[in-house]
Enzyme design. Structure first.
Site, mmCIF file in Angstrom:
data_model
loop_
_atom_site.group_PDB
_atom_site.id
_atom_site.type_symbol
_atom_site.label_atom_id
_atom_site.label_comp_id
_atom_site.label_asym_id
_atom_site.label_seq_id
_atom_site.Cartn_x
_atom_site.Cartn_y
_atom_site.Cartn_z
ATOM 1 N N GLY A 114 -5.234 -27.736 -4.186
ATOM 2 C CA GLY A 114 -4.603 -27.497 -5.477
ATOM 3 C C GLY A 114 -4.656 -28.778 -6.303
ATOM 4 O O GLY A 114 -5.395 -29.716 -5.957
ATOM 5 N N ASP A 115 -3.854 -28.847 -7.356
ATOM 6 C CA ASP A 115 -3.973 -29.996 -8.271
ATOM 7 C C ASP A 115 -3.667 -31.333 -7.586
ATOM 8 O O ASP A 115 -4.372 -32.322 -7.806
ATOM 9 C CB ASP A 115 -3.101 -29.791 -9.518
ATOM 10 C CG ASP A 115 -1.662 -29.451 -9.183
ATOM 11 O OD1 ASP A 115 -1.339 -29.250 -7.996
ATOM 12 O OD2 ASP A 115 -0.847 -29.384 -10.126
ATOM 13 N N ASP A 140 0.340 -20.454 -6.323
ATOM 14 C CA ASP A 140 0.997 -20.613 -7.627
ATOM 15 C C ASP A 140 0.069 -20.257 -8.795
ATOM 16 O O ASP A 140 0.543 -20.018 -9.905
ATOM 17 C CB ASP A 140 1.475 -22.066 -7.805
ATOM 18 C CG ASP A 140 2.449 -22.494 -6.732
ATOM 19 O OD1 ASP A 140 3.008 -21.611 -6.045
ATOM 20 O OD2 ASP A 140 2.655 -23.706 -6.569
ATOM 21 N N ARG A 175 22.714 -0.758 -6.025
ATOM 22 C CA ARG A 175 22.782 -2.219 -6.105
ATOM 23 C C ARG A 175 21.775 -2.821 -7.072
ATOM 24 O O ARG A 175 20.754 -2.223 -7.397
ATOM 25 C CB ARG A 175 22.499 -2.830 -4.725
ATOM 26 C CG ARG A 175 23.707 -2.779 -3.816
ATOM 27 C CD ARG A 175 23.367 -3.309 -2.446
ATOM 28 N NE ARG A 175 24.572 -3.361 -1.638
ATOM 29 C CZ ARG A 175 24.589 -3.444 -0.324
ATOM 30 N NH1 ARG A 175 23.469 -3.482 0.365
ATOM 31 N NH2 ARG A 175 25.736 -3.507 0.322
ATOM 32 N N GLN A 284 5.099 -15.374 1.697
ATOM 33 C CA GLN A 284 4.066 -15.172 0.660
ATOM 34 C C GLN A 284 2.743 -15.861 0.996
ATOM 35 O O GLN A 284 1.727 -15.610 0.374
ATOM 36 C CB GLN A 284 4.570 -15.721 -0.686
ATOM 37 C CG GLN A 284 5.659 -14.882 -1.269
ATOM 38 C CD GLN A 284 6.553 -15.672 -2.222
ATOM 39 O OE1 GLN A 284 6.381 -15.609 -3.429
ATOM 40 N NE2 GLN A 284 7.505 -16.422 -1.689
HETATM 41 O O1 F6P Z 1 2.387 -24.888 -3.992
HETATM 42 C C1 F6P Z 1 2.516 -23.855 -3.078
HETATM 43 C C2 F6P Z 1 3.935 -23.687 -2.620
HETATM 44 O O2 F6P Z 1 3.992 -22.580 -1.751
HETATM 45 C C3 F6P Z 1 4.953 -23.528 -3.753
HETATM 46 O O3 F6P Z 1 4.944 -22.237 -4.304
HETATM 47 C C4 F6P Z 1 6.225 -23.910 -3.048
HETATM 48 O O4 F6P Z 1 7.166 -24.394 -3.986
HETATM 49 C C5 F6P Z 1 5.787 -25.003 -2.116
HETATM 50 O O5 F6P Z 1 4.386 -24.832 -1.920
HETATM 51 C C6 F6P Z 1 6.476 -25.026 -0.784
HETATM 52 O O6 F6P Z 1 6.059 -26.153 -0.093
HETATM 53 P P1 F6P Z 1 6.281 -26.374 1.456
HETATM 54 O O7 F6P Z 1 5.270 -25.552 2.191
HETATM 55 O O8 F6P Z 1 6.062 -27.832 1.644
HETATM 56 O O9 F6P Z 1 7.677 -25.931 1.781
#
Ligand code: F6P
Length: 358
Positions: A114-115, A140, A175, A284
């Site tokens: 990623g970035d 993301d 709910r 996710q």
């Molecule tokens: O950048 C990917 C990501 O899954 C984000 O959506 C999330 O905030 C972060 O990484 C979680 O990071 P870690 O795996 O270090 O808990």
């Protein structure tokens, strides 16, 4: 002698990484390159012994492409420019890393990242004359210059499925269900899954909200005769007064987390409806990739090897207009591609009656 491509996965994992490797290995083999897998991002070259593994097409014939995660391992906490040492200090180990790449005869390096990872790899490439090509992956989907990054589609599928599973229990109990999803600084997962999963309220960091506006929407859903409401909130959404909701992990590292739990009681109080919160978290990232992610991963993997074979370095492979193209890597990391509040997906959601709490 065949020339060697090094490949590594870096940053948070996601579905589709092994599918990228499958394509790289097959295309490289076809063009006369061998592929050396580097374990745990760049860190694998700084360990003793180095973590290296020859990747062959045979290995990627059967199962690997279907598997989530990365068979190479990854890390998002071993920046070679500030490498964490056992005594707690940080050391610049970039020169060691560059030397290791050269010693291993790696003539071109593919970084699937990623970035943050691309920023590091790009600096290394400039410093050490490394021939680098990047392949975008992040659930993301916030990398500039590419419509899609590997892993996003699967994460959206999982979040959509979570809404599908929350709906019957929400309806059974009258709910409001709040689903907190990932997305560091960008609301793409919440927006896409919110539309696909029929959320009544979508909260993303790009659009400011008020509790009153959310409550008004939920009450109107109930007044219209429906006994439940679904809300999806991106982890990067702040409190109405602008505070980030974060979790502090061992060692002091922080990650987003907690906005769902923060909002739950407030929505319950403002609406008078029972409210429950589900935090989807790393679920996710852990799945067999969707067919879209498999296709994207393999198209980008093939293109990365084609670029290397043509001697076109310093590129990120991007997905634009149904094509894989090479773009300058620095253009991809300049800005975080957040949701456009005026964009067509936000318009689509609003046209379906979704509230953004604004
Ligand atoms: O950048 C990917 C990501 O899954 C984000 O959506 C999330 O905030 C972060 O990484 C979680 O990071 P870690 O795996 O270090 O808990």
């Amino acid at each position: 002698m065949a020339k060697t491509i090094g490949i590594l996965t870096s940053g948070g994992d996601c579905a589709g990484l092994n599918a990228v490797m499958r394509a790289v290995v097959h295309r490289a083999d076809m063009l006369g390159w061998t592929v050396l897998g580097i374990g745990n991002g760049t860190a694998g070259l700084l360990e003793t012994p180095r973590k290296l593994k020859r990747l062959t097409p045979q290995e990627f014939d059967g199962f690997a492409m279907r598997r989530g995660g990365t068979i190479l391992g990854t890390t998002n906490s071993k920046d070679p420019f500030h490498y964490p040492m056992p005594d707690g200090s940080n050391k610049d180990r970039s020169d060691e890393l560059i030397a290791a790449l050269k010693e291993e005869g790696i003539e071109a390096l593919i970084g699937i990242g990623g970035d943050g990872s691309f920023d590091i790899l790009h600096r290394l490439a400039k410093q050490g004359g490394i021939n680098m090509v990047g392949i975008p992956k992040t659930i993301d989907n916030d990398l500039a210059m590419t419509d899609l990054s590997v892993g996003f589609d699967t994460a959206v599928m999982i979040a959509t499925e979570a809404l599908d599973r929350l709906q019957p229990t929400a309806a059974s109990h009258d709910r409001v269900m709040i689903l907190e999803v990932m997305g560091r600084d960008a609301g793409h997962i919440a927006l896409n899954a919110g539309i696909a999963g029929g959320a009544d309220v979508i909260l993303i960091p790009e659009i400011p909200y008020t509790i009153e506006a959310i409550a008004e929407k939920i009450k109107s859903v109930k007044e219209d005769g429906r006994n439940f409401a679904l809300m999806i909130v991106s982890e990067a959404v702040k409190s109405p007064s602008g505070e980030k909701r974060e979790v502090v992990y061992h060692g002091g590292e922080t990650r987003y987390g907690g906005i769902g739990e923060y909002l739950g009681p407030k929505i319950a109080e403002a609406t008078g409806f029972e409210t429950r919160v589900t935090v989807l978290g790393h679920v996710q990232r852990g799945s067999s990739p969707t067919h879209n992610d498999r296709l994207l991963a393999q198209a980008l993997g093939v293109k990365a090897v084609d670029l290397i074979n043509e001697g076109a370095f310093g590129k990120m492979v991007a997905w634009q207009n149904r094509q894989a193209v090479g773009v300058p890597v620095e253009d991809a990391i300049k800005v975080c591609r957040t949701v456009d509040p005026q964009g067509f997906l936000v318009h689509t959601a609003r046209s379906l009656g979704v509230s953004f709490g604004d």
